[in-house]
Design a protein around this motif. Structure first.
Motif: not given
Length: 124
Positions: A50-79
């Motif tokens: 449970i957090a303020r909206r500003s934290f959630v927005n900042d955290y999600c921007t960072w987290l999904f940025g990490v995941f987008r970069r990971l998707e490029d290196t871990i193809p879904h088909k390989a999982r």
């Protein structure tokens, strides 16, 4: 058992290596916290907070940025089927990485599972 050892049962070495590389290359300020979290024996599971909206927005921007970069290196088909939840597992400990990097304060509460309530009520 530390967090890295625990997650070795849930992800592959290649996936964890990819995460290390993404954080080290694109988010170097977070790398010390990643190493700290993975060598620890405690973390905050279940991706719940449970957090303020500003934290959630900042955290999600960072987290999904990490995941987008990971998707490029871990193809879904390989999982494999067992590893289709890789990003969810990583998200559990990446919350701690974010919190430690930003020096955020937090309070922990006990988790209550629905099955526990049902068992207690059935005994009444």
């Amino acid at each position: 058992m530390n967090i890295a050892e625990y997650y070795s049962f849930l992800t592959t070495i290649q996936e964890m290596s990819a995460l290390y590389n993404v954080i080290k290359e694109h988010y170097p300020d977070y790398f010390p916290a990643l190493r700290k979290v993975l060598s620890s024996t405690r973390f905050h599971s279940c991706n719940m907070f449970i957090a303020r909206r500003s934290f959630v927005n900042d955290y999600c921007t960072w987290l999904f940025g990490v995941f987008r970069r990971l998707e490029d290196t871990i193809p879904h088909k390989a999982r494999t089927f067992a590893f289709t939840r890789t990003f969810a597992f990583m998200g559990e400990f990446l919350l701690d990485v974010y919190v430690y990097t930003h020096g955020l304060k937090y309070v922990c509460f006990d988790k209550l599972f629905v099955n526990d309530i049902a068992r207690q009520e059935s005994r009444l």
